[in-house]
Design a protein around this motif. Structure first.
Motif, short mmCIF file in Angstrom:
data_model
loop_
_atom_site.label_atom_id
_atom_site.label_comp_id
_atom_site.label_asym_id
_atom_site.label_seq_id
_atom_site.Cartn_x
_atom_site.Cartn_y
_atom_site.Cartn_z
N ALA A 459 0.94 -1.16 -0.04
CA ALA A 459 0.08 -0.23 0.07
C ALA A 459 0.91 1.16 -0.08
O ALA A 459 0.64 2.21 -0.64
N ALA A 460 1.86 1.33 0.85
CA ALA A 460 2.61 2.30 0.89
C ALA A 460 3.55 2.57 -0.42
O ALA A 460 3.54 3.58 -1.06
N ALA A 461 3.90 1.63 -1.06
CA ALA A 461 4.66 1.66 -2.30
C ALA A 461 3.67 2.18 -3.52
O ALA A 461 4.20 2.91 -4.28
N ASP A 462 2.47 1.80 -3.46
CA ASP A 462 1.44 2.31 -4.37
C ASP A 462 1.27 3.42 -4.26
O ASP A 462 1.13 4.25 -5.25
N ILE A 463 1.20 4.35 -3.04
CA ILE A 463 0.95 5.57 -2.95
C ILE A 463 2.31 6.31 -3.71
O ILE A 463 2.11 7.55 -4.30
N ALA A 464 3.33 5.81 -3.31
CA ALA A 464 4.56 6.41 -3.76
C ALA A 464 4.54 6.28 -5.53
O ALA A 464 4.89 7.10 -6.18
N LEU A 465 4.14 5.14 -5.99
CA LEU A 465 4.02 4.99 -7.52
C LEU A 465 3.06 5.93 -8.05
O LEU A 465 3.53 6.61 -9.04
N TYR A 466 2.13 6.06 -7.25
CA TYR A 466 1.01 7.00 -7.82
C TYR A 466 1.60 8.35 -7.92
O TYR A 466 1.33 9.30 -8.80
N ARG A 467 2.36 8.84 -6.93
CA ARG A 467 3.18 10.28 -7.05
C ARG A 467 4.12 10.41 -8.19
O ARG A 467 4.29 11.44 -8.74
N ALA A 468 4.76 9.22 -8.55
CA ALA A 468 5.55 9.24 -9.44
C ALA A 468 5.03 9.31 -10.90
O ALA A 468 5.54 10.08 -11.75
N LYS A 469 3.72 8.74 -11.11
CA LYS A 469 2.99 8.82 -12.09
C LYS A 469 2.75 10.39 -12.18
O LYS A 469 2.65 10.81 -13.49
N ARG A 470 2.06 10.75 -11.29
CA ARG A 470 1.64 12.32 -11.45
C ARG A 470 2.60 13.33 -11.66
O ARG A 470 2.45 14.34 -12.43
#
Length: 499
Positions: A459-470
């Motif tokens: 879940a934590a890595a998924d949030i960080a990935l979302y930031r990378a995409k954004r």
């Protein structure tokens, strides 16, 4: 053959061939006491296993012999056998099956071994395989009085002759001489038979090669019997049987005792005939023959069972693999990750989880086609393997998403590895995979550290990935709570390129 086996295996074989069974028993016990490390990397496993099966059989370790033979047979690539080790292994399997009475596949295996040996181009290996096949043919021909027997003797004679021309001085050459002498006697060439038998005896005596000397004495008994010199024939037959009993070779004992009894009968020697027949019964009673056939069937059944077990294990492993990339799949990650996280935490290390998403993947499928999309995913999997350690767990999670779990990692390794992966994908030449796309694939990576359960890390890595995409893709973002260092100490993360 010597170069194909460890020194201790060769020593035990020599002890058995010399009739020194007590010493061989002790040496074999020492060898099998370290069985967990049965075969080192420098030896062909199938060859050593089958050879040890033959040693165990001669030492009356029947269950162990079957286990080793089945394991060795399973190790062998029987679909595409090639090379020196395969030739030796197939040949020994055939001879072992012949010895225990499972004759149906025995001769086929020995003939196959000769074919494999010829292709290998190694003379000593071919000589070994030729001699084993020829010996089997001789014992099948003996006792028959038909055209097939004559054909088998002639075939064996030719095989022995070829083996003699190839073999260097040693056990194979002596065996080829002795066996060849009996094959010559079988085709009626008594002069050549006697000459070869005496040569085999001359070479076998100093080294106490009881197998070769027994066969040579048997040939001389056959020759003297054909010459109607029955007293001499009885002497040679008795010597042959004594030698066979000394090395506990059941196949030789059965044949020689029957011949001795027949000679004694011609000499009107009832005592000698009775004793020879008693020795025949000891070697080849109906119960023993039944046991041998049962053991042959048990060997085949055990081999099939071992193979089935391995296939089942392979199927279980395949269920945990992604068929496209060969990486662990989602099920494999869910099963293995908790164990790896626990082991990493027990060592006081920090587990890092990276969620890797392929950028522009829809464009790859749309512009280059789904085959190119599959190839791109395989290429990303290759780059992930290259940039990670063997112990790290790499998973294709779903579609174009991958998960990397770094085990036994340091506090700063997660972001550094993630950046290395991103840079490798960014710098990769994609033209052979997707052609000249306006926007070749890159990856965005979200990184999180533990200790935590898999779902929390994910879940934590998924949030960080979302930031990378954004933030524009082709970048690494780290979960805020995972950072334990000052910004100045964190690895440099390259910004999004201009594409």
């Amino acid at each position: 053959m010597a170069g194909q086996l460890p020194a201790q295996d060769r020593e035990i074989r020599s002890l058995l061939d010399s009739g020194r069974f007590e010493e061989a028993d002790v040496a074999f016990d020492e060898l099998t006491s370290i069985r967990p490390n049965l075969v080192g990397d420098q030896w062909n496993r199938a060859t050593v296993l089958v050879h040890r099966a033959s040693l165990a059989w001669r030492l009356d370790r029947i269950p162990l012999a079957l286990e080793l033979a089945a394991e060795g047979w399973t190790e062998l690539d029987v679909d595409h056998p090639s090379g020196v080790s395969a030739a030796h292994t197939i040949s020994m399997l055939g001879y072992l099956l012949e010895t225990i009475g499972h004759r149906a596949p025995a001769l086929e295996l020995m003939a196959l071994s000769v074919q494999v040996a010829r292709k290998s181009g190694e003379k000593s290996t071919l000589a070994h395989c030729l001699t084993r096949e020829a010996n089997s043919l001789v014992f099948r021909a003996v006792g028959r009085r038909n055209e097939s027997a004559a054909e088998q003797f002639e075939q064996a004679r030719a095989l022995f002759e070829e083996a003699r021309t190839l073999a260097s001085p040693g056990q194979v050459q002596r065996s080829a001489l002795a066996g060849g002498s009996r094959a010559h006697a079988g085709v009626g060439d008594l002069d050549a038979a006697e000459r070869l038998a005496h040569e085999a005896l001359r070479l076998s005596g100093p080294v106490r090669d009881l197998f070769s000397s027994s066969v040579a004495n048997w040939t001389l008994a056959v020759v003297r019997r054909a010459q109607d010199r029955l007293t001499d024939a009885r002497t040679f037959a008795s010597r042959a049987l004594d030698g066979a009993e000394s090395i506990r070779d059941t196949m030789l004992m059965m044949r020689f005792s029957l011949d001795l009894a027949s000679i004694c009968g011609q000499l009107s020697d009832p005592v000698g005939e009775s004793e020879a027949l008693r020795r025949t019964v000891d070697a080849s009673s109906l119960a023993v023959e039944t046991l041998q056939e049962g053991l042959g069937q048990a060997l085949e059944q055990r081999r099939v069972a071992v193979q089935a077990q391995r296939m089942a294990m392979a199927a279980q492993e395949a269920a945990l693999r992604d068929p496209l990339t060969g990486l662990t799949n989602r099920l494999g990650l869910e099963r293995r990750a908790p164990v790896l996280l626990e082991q990493t935490a027990a060592k006081g290390r920090v587990p890092w989880l990276m969620l890797v998403d392929v950028d522009w993947f829809k464009d790859v499928n749309d512009d280059a086609g789904h085959a190119a999309g599959d190839a791109a995913l395989q290429e990303v999997a290759h780059l992930l393997r290259r940039e990670c350690r063997v112990d790290d767990l790499i998973c294709r999670w779903a579609g174009d998403e991958f998960v990397v779990l770094l085990v036994d990692a340091s506090e700063e390794s997660g972001p550094a590895v993630a950046e290395r992966i991103r840079a490798a994908v960014d710098a990769h030449d994609w033209r052979l995979v997707v052609g000249r796309m306006k926007q070749p694939p890159t990856v965005s990576i979200g990184v999180a550290a533990g200790p935590a359960e898999l779902e929390h890390l994910f879940a934590a890595a998924d949030i960080a990935l979302y930031r990378a995409k954004r933030a524009g893709r082709n970048r690494v973002e780290i979960d805020d709570e995972s950072s334990t260092q000052d910004e100045s100490e964190m690895p440099t993360i390259s910004p999004t390129d201009s594409r």
